[in-house]
Design an enzyme around this catalytic site. Sequence first.
Site, short mmCIF file in Angstrom:
data_model
loop_
_atom_site.label_atom_id
_atom_site.label_comp_id
_atom_site.label_asym_id
_atom_site.label_seq_id
_atom_site.Cartn_x
_atom_site.Cartn_y
_atom_site.Cartn_z
N HIS A 132 0.66 -0.83 -0.17
CA HIS A 132 0.19 -0.04 0.21
C HIS A 132 1.10 1.13 0.05
O HIS A 132 0.59 2.72 0.45
CB HIS A 132 -1.57 -0.16 1.37
N ARG A 158 -6.92 15.78 0.26
CA ARG A 158 -5.77 16.63 0.84
C ARG A 158 -4.87 17.18 -1.05
O ARG A 158 -5.31 15.80 -2.22
CB ARG A 158 -4.91 15.94 1.64
C1 MV4 Z 1 -10.27 -3.28 -3.58
C2 MV4 Z 1 -9.25 -3.91 -3.93
C3 MV4 Z 1 -9.71 -5.08 -4.54
N1 MV4 Z 1 -11.13 -4.86 -4.51
N2 MV4 Z 1 -11.44 -2.77 -3.08
C4 MV4 Z 1 -6.36 -1.83 -1.10
C5 MV4 Z 1 -5.88 0.39 -0.21
C6 MV4 Z 1 -7.25 0.56 -0.40
N3 MV4 Z 1 -8.00 2.63 -0.90
C7 MV4 Z 1 -8.40 0.04 -0.91
N4 MV4 Z 1 -7.79 -1.34 -1.55
C8 MV4 Z 1 -7.96 -2.44 -2.30
N5 MV4 Z 1 -9.10 -2.77 -1.99
C9 MV4 Z 1 -12.03 -4.50 -3.49
N6 MV4 Z 1 -13.17 -4.39 -3.67
C10 MV4 Z 1 -7.36 -4.07 -3.93
C11 MV4 Z 1 -7.23 -3.12 -3.06
C12 MV4 Z 1 -5.24 -3.36 -3.08
C13 MV4 Z 1 -5.02 -2.38 -3.71
C14 MV4 Z 1 -5.64 -1.07 -4.24
C15 MV4 Z 1 -4.69 -0.01 -4.95
C16 MV4 Z 1 -3.40 -0.55 -4.91
C17 MV4 Z 1 -2.55 -1.80 -5.08
C18 MV4 Z 1 -3.24 -2.07 -3.54
C19 MV4 Z 1 -2.67 -2.78 -3.50
C20 MV4 Z 1 -3.71 -4.33 -2.08
C21 MV4 Z 1 -4.66 -4.31 -2.00
#
Ligand code: MV4
Length: 501
Positions: A239, A296
């Site tokens: 992240h 932000r």
């Molecule tokens: C998700 C996802 C897959 N499906 N939601 C990671 C941080 C938070 N902002 C939400 N995140 C994610 N939400 C659904 N429905 C996968 C992630 C996620 C991710 C998102 C963006 C960039 C990197 C990531 C790494 C792992 C999981």
Amino acid sequence: MTSSEITKILIVNRGEIALRVIRTCRDLGIRTVAVYSDPDRTAPHVLMADEAYRIGPAPSSESYLKTDRILDVARRSGADAVHPGYGFLSENAGFAEACGKAGIVFIGPRPSAIRSMGDKTAARALMEKAGVPMAPGTTDAVADAAEGQAVAEDIGFPVLIKAAAGGGGKGMRIVSVGSEFAGAMSTAQSEARSAFGDDRVFIEKYIKSPRHIEFQVLADNHGNTIHLFERECSIQRRHQKVIEEAPSSLLSPELRATMGEAAVAAARTVDYTGVGTVEFLVDEDMNFYFMEMNTRLQVEHPVTEMITGLDLVEQQIRVAEGHALSLSQNDVQMNGHSIECRVYAEDPSSNFLPAPGKLARHSPPMGPGVRVDAGVEEGGEVMMHYDPMISKVVTWGETRTRAIARMIRALREYEIAGVTTTIPFCSFVMHHPAFVGGNFSTHFVDEHFSPEMIAPSSEDDLVRALAAVKSVDDESVPEANVGVPDSGSSNGEWKSRTQRR
Ligand code: MV4
């Protein structure tokens, strides 16, 4: 809202973003006030600002997060506005409110917008009403495991349990089968409780190999809201974004326009003002889903500046002064391509272990199409108390290929000694066929990177680093330490390793 000129800004931050804000203030003839913790007494942001005030000891909880001391400095210095940067108090609705009560302009959105977007279930409910596409899931916190599991069976596995107060991945759990739901929910709840003091969780369908694409929005207090295109942020680990670019090579002009409109709709729903970012996931079938909104200025804003020619901090200040936007959506043009590599004092060969220490040498790249936003200078220290980011290397090119070529050149030119950095990792990504070909997802690092892939430093690097270190002279450095891969320990002893690439 009537417009009132801002003449003095208190910057409630440190490092590169404090310098970034001070520079625009200088461009605009606005005076600047810095605040600092004890170890930051002679930090670059303190030296660059017109005046500076001590706010406490090293821990941010006792300095950069101390709202009463910060507001006191605002009053004493006669600042008419505060700029929070990113992190620290930038998304703290209570702080934004306290500024307003003290008669000081908070350079950012209204407290209500920060609050609505900070609560991910509230945000989902608002986005549903606004018709912004979202992954299937709940718009309320789930009451108990039985209800949650029923919802999950209904949506279909895999699902993701997320913290309502979360963001950035904390308190998230993937569940692939019903039998694991109750256990995962209870883990997610206790993580959320300890991280946010709020154990509410909700459920979303898990999107398998998504791209993380975020839209920059800009809104004034007169009802004008536009977007400044997107940033591709899929290259991240745990992240933590590592490489960002604008535009995304994935989007067609049509999808860009559609997602841009969705981002603007999202911002309008909370009466957003200033600059903000609407994050989306894009799945393998090019469906997009609202994820969250960051209220932000973001770390990666420079790539947007590079392709639009706009100064986002200037835009923030103009909006805070009450001015109407000087451009409409059609005035915003995209020119060329920009990439940002974040350089951290971390060891990519030891699972990105933080490697704080003194920068015995810091000679950033320069030349055509290269911008470096650094927060530390040669002789300065990357401290374990704060974010270990040293700088952001940003390149521009007429095409993506040219922007990558420039990044490779810039990373080679960058000389850092004294701390281990992520430069070799950035270089690895720039050369990787999947990155170059635009074939990647948020799983890029897990799928393609392992520590052995970073080449050991060349003889040339060793000689150069040794010479640099010797010229710094204060402490004698055992020759054998120079260029030797870090064994993993990061605290304590003085380090002098050159980057490997
Ligand atoms: C998700 C996802 C897959 N499906 N939601 C990671 C941080 C938070 N902002 C939400 N995140 C994610 N939400 C659904 N429905 C996968 C992630 C996620 C991710 C998102 C963006 C960039 C990197 C990531 C790494 C792992 C999981």
